[in-house]
Design an enzyme around this catalytic site. Structure first.
Site: not given
Ligand SMILES: Cc1cc2nc3c(=O)[nH]c(=O)nc-3n(C[C@H](O)[C@H](O)[C@H](O)COP(=O)(O)OP(=O)(O)OC[C@H]3O[C@@H](n4cnc5c(N)ncnc54)[C@H](O)[C@@H]3O)c2cc1C
Length: 840
Positions: A20-21, A228, A259, A359, A550
């Site tokens: 998502i980020v 989690h 939840y 995030v 500051d």
């Molecule tokens: C069970 C569960 C339920 C959740 N429910 C919620 C919820 O209801 N609401 C909410 O707000 N959050 C929720 N979260 C948290 C949320 O899923 C994460 O915080 C969020 O998806 C992180 O997004 P991201 O883009 O930072 O990371 P990611 O989605 O992990 O993306 C990171 C990407 O980097 C890529 N990557 C890593 N290393 C490399 C590399 N060396 N080369 C190329 N690519 C690479 C990976 O393949 C991956 O696709 C939940 C988490 C869990 C575990």
């Protein structure tokens, strides 16, 4: 739109990670005009196997943090705009009275940050909204209409497509980053399984892998992957007629850290209650090795058993039904940081290497937008200061610290966390040279930037008797937690005689070299081209003229300036100065090399004079100056300034001489009745009586210097960051005005007296929110006792029409409203308004 086939030889920027980020960020960079962007992910699209792919995807908009609330609200706006948000409503239920109080606190945060559609509801109303709940186990709930779920993968796809349509982005799935090239402290390129790309900008959006990728460049992104647990049960008979994906409000069972949320015909049950299960990024299986996805580890049933019992109590109708089976159960991975906040911004170690990590889905698009703005304009609309990846000291980035704090914080995900709550794990890391003396005096230590810092001293209990009725006691447990009336006694001892303060947690750095003046002039708003020995307090502005920091700057010689700033934000300040240091000018961190002892109060001159042959009279050592003086056998840099509104000095010596300095001041102070005093006085009571503003409280990127009442009489000729914007602000009327208020009556409905702690909404006397013409609601930026004036002090930005001295308003605290009155609408102190004491 398909993936591009081969990597380009060079790119304007490479975004790593299509969760998502990364997707959001790539889109927003494209929107802001960036071209030749490359987005890489090691997994397949649209679900590359990161945390985004298995998130429960729900969003509760209310948070006690303004920054997190703003990021979430902006994310919701974006999800809605692209049609991937489904509103379901959500209820945080309470099983205890203590939690009900916390829910009232959430209600206040909702009002403070302007989140509408929130109400406290009864168990019967919860049952009406969620018919499958067992209402006898709860005592109430906090309903938020705007809670909903999103399709975060779909959002990501739209984001990529839009950036591609702009001709700005090439996307490479199944491409793993293997290395990052750095030369002269700057990113020069990235190496992947599909080839190399030359670039000077890389953004690590790699979620739980972020530390591993940052290490490729020699940088640190201090987070740990953590489990989690979540299960999905179904089909649930109750949901058999459900058309869409969710019809019933999401329930957060706060007291059990769990939840329950409908997912079509199923129910997802998630837990933050189990033991902390931490992993290392290096140990996460590859896409090929993973049974499900790399971030969906095998479910450890034993960690869920107690949680299942708790869930059964609340949702027996669903979970006790034998026809409802477990469809899916995972140990999902997410990112935890040492302080629970995201890691955003350019890494302090490597130029051009940015982090957007730790995030959540709920903040993803907001973070993407804010980061893109920061990378484009040098600042973002939403202030990201608490999330700045540059905020940590080296010791805070250690694996042991990250894991200790992550483990401690994990079970507080839904916790009742007090505003001044202290960490228990990994304490005693940074000890000042006065530490043993302080311990012997019964210091109660709070942590600041990993330092142990006295908040008050048990040995001062005797002062309670001396000051008798002038010391206010607190009746309610909540406000008495992490607080002592001794703070107020120390305050009065300082105002009447003198007090000494351990200020070792200050962040101190020198700017040295031929470009030193240029550097400090560029970054600081105030005139820095001053005589040697001048001390200048200055705002540090963002390009748009709001607060980036500051701090104080001492000019020690032509090409030598010493910057002293707060411990919490010091490392980010250091980076900002270093970023603007011309070639040949260095910025050197002295924080661990120098200690500071504060000496303030009407007797402080007598005390200092008894230790030195130097002239420390008002004429001989004027306010706002510094110089090195001999105190007995020590050579001490003394700086005559004050953050508590008293005559006195900050005394600086090399760390190893601190104990000697303490002993000398302590002994010399005895005939004058000196008291050791903690940060409770320095940071709150002394400061608030003088209406001194604090960074992160009154001063942030939401407000201007003019609104903060800190407009200098004239603007220096030299250029500085934010100058143009500041000149405009001076020419127009402020949209809000920082005021100091006092509480007229503390009596709650139960008869108990209550004392606000900060961040509560300020309301008109009819109970309506005060909102300025920029849409900013009024809230308490700082709150605390004013022992010398016998009143509880609040600071708040008010719309100009409410910012008159004598204006009567309300503050809402834990569900009740209390009358308050505006005392000052400028920087004039409510104590000693003429500043006679500081300039004595
Ligand atoms: C069970 C569960 C339920 C959740 N429910 C919620 C919820 O209801 N609401 C909410 O707000 N959050 C929720 N979260 C948290 C949320 O899923 C994460 O915080 C969020 O998806 C992180 O997004 P991201 O883009 O930072 O990371 P990611 O989605 O992990 O993306 C990171 C990407 O980097 C890529 N990557 C890593 N290393 C490399 C590399 N060396 N080369 C190329 N690519 C690479 C990976 O393949 C991956 O696709 C939940 C988490 C869990 C575990």
């Amino acid at each position: 739109m398909t993936d591009s086939s081969s990597l380009p030889a060079s790119a304007r920027a490479v975004v790593v990670g299509a969760g998502i980020v990364g997707n959001s960020l790539a889109y927003h960079l494209a929107r802001l005009g960036w071209r030749d962007l490359v987005l890489i992910d090691k997994g397949p699209l649209p679900n590359p196997g990161g945390s985004t792919g298995h998130a429960s995807n729900f969003i509760f908009p209310v948070d006690h943090s303004k920054e997190m609330t703003q990021l979430t609200a902006d994310s919701v706006r974006q999800y809605k705009e692209w049609g991937v948000f489904t509103e379901s409503g959500g209820i945080e239920v309470a099983r205890t009275e203590e939690r009900m109080q916390e829910l009232q606190r959430r209600m206040s945060s909702a009002k403070a940050w302007g989140i509408e559609g929130c109400e406290i509801i009864t168990p019967a109303r919860v049952k009406e909204l969620v018919p499958y709940i067992e209402e006898s186990v709860i005592v109430g709930g906090f309903y938020t209409q705007g809670v909903g779920i999103v399709d975060s993968l779909r959002f990501g796809t739209i984001a990529r497509e839009k950036a591609q349509e702009l001709g700005a982005l090439q996307v490479f799935a199944n491409t793993e980053v293997l290395g990052i090239d750095v030369a002269g402290g700057r990113v020069t390129g990235i190496r992947t399984t599909k080839g190399d790309v030359a670039t000077d900008t890389i953004v690590v959006c790699c979620g739980v892998w972020a530390p591993k990728v940052a290490r490729m460049a020699g940088a640190s992104i201090p987070l740990t992957p953590a489990v989690h647990q979540m299960i999905d049960v179904g089909p649930v008979p109750h949901f058999k007629d459900t058309k869409g994906v969710i019809e019933f409000p999401i329930v957060r069972d706060m007291d059990t850290n769990m939840y329950e949320r409908q997912d079509g015909s199923g129910l997802e049950v998630g837990s933050y209650a189990h033991r902390a299960i931490l992993h290392d990024p290096e140990d996460i299986p590859s896409n090929e090795e993973a049974a499900l996805s790399p971030t969906e580890l095998p479910f450890t049933q034993e960690d869920f058993e107690k949680q299942m019992e708790d869930a059964l109590e609340l949702i027996p109708e669903v979970l006790n039904d034998e026809s409802v089976g477990i469809k899916y159960a995972i140990n999902g991975l997410l990112s935890l940081t040492p302080d629970g906040l995201p890691l955003l911004g350019e890494t302090p170690e490597v130029k051009g290497l940015w982090s957007a990590a730790a995030v959540w889905v709920k903040e993803g698009p907001g973070v993407g937008k804010a980061m893109a703005e920061w990378m484009t304009h040098g600042e973002s609309e939403i202030d990201l200061q608490s999330s700045d990846v540059a905020r940590f000291y080296e010791c805070q980035k250690s694996r042991a610290n990250i894991r200790a704090r992550a483990a401690e914080g994990f079970n507080k995900t839904y916790g009742i966390v007090h505003p001044t709550e202290q960490w228990e794990s990994n304490r005693g890391v940074r000890l000042s040279p006065y530490y043993e003396r302080e311990k012997a005096l019964g210091a109660v230590f709070y942590e600041a930037a990993a330092w142990e810092r006295p908040h008050w001293y048990a040995s001062n209990e005797k002062l309670l008797e001396e000051f008798g009725d002038r010391i206010n006691r607190r009746e309610a447990e909540w406000e008495s937690r992490w607080w002592s009336p001794i703070i107020n006694a120390e305050h009065l001892a300082m105002r009447e005689r003198a007090a000494m303060f351990d200020l070792t947690a200050f962040c101190i750095f020198d700017v040295i070299g031929p470009g030193a003046l240029e550097c400090v002039q560029t970054v600081s708003m105030r005139q820095m081209d001053v005589g040697h020995g001048k001390v200048v307090y200055t705002p540090v502005l963002s390009p748009s003229g709001t607060f980036k920091s500051d701090l104080t700057v001492m000019r020690l010689s032509d090409e030598h300036f010493r910057v002293v700033t707060g411990g919490a934000h010091g490392m980010a300040d250091l980076k900002w100065y270093a970023d603007h240091a011309p070639e040949g000018t260095t910025v050197i961190d002295l924080t661990s090399g120098w200690t500071t002892l504060g000496l303030w109060g009407p007797r402080s001159r007598d005390i200092l004079a008894s230790l030195t042959r130097e002239d420390v009279s008002h004429a001989g050592f004027p306010f706002g100056t510094c110089r090195t003086i001999e105190l007995d056998s020590l050579s001490v840099l003394a700086s005559r300034i004050s953050y508590v509104g008293e005559l006195g000095w900050e005394l600086y010596v090399p760390m190893e001489q601190g104990a000697k300095l303490w002993d000398m001041v302590w002994e010399a102070g005895q005939p004058h009745g000196i008291a050791p005093a903690g940060i409770g006085v320095y940071g709150t009571t002394g400061r608030l009586e003088k209406c001194y503003r604090a960074f992160g409280f009154e001063l942030d990127a939401d407000f201007t210097v003019v609104e903060a009442g800190m407009t200098p009489p004239k603007v220096k000729g030299a250029d500085f960051i934010g100058k143009e914007a500041h000149l405009k602000h001076r020419d127009s009327d402020p949209v809000a005005i920082l005021c100091t208020l006092t509480v007229d009556d503390h009596t709650s409905k139960s008869g108990q007296k209550r004392y606000m702690l900060g961040r509560e909404p300020i309301l008109a006397r009819d109970g309506s929110r005060l909102v300025d013409s920029h849409g900013r609601g009024s809230y308490v930026t700082s709150a605390g006792a004013g022992p010398s004036i016998g009143k509880h002090i609040l600071m708040a930005y008010l719309p100009p029409e409410n910012a008159s001295v004598g204006e009567e308003l309300l503050v809402e605290y834990l569900g009740e409203q209390y009358p308050v009155t505006v005392q000052t609408n400028d920087a004039t102190g409510v104590f000693d308004p003429e500043n006679t004491r500081v300039r004595a």
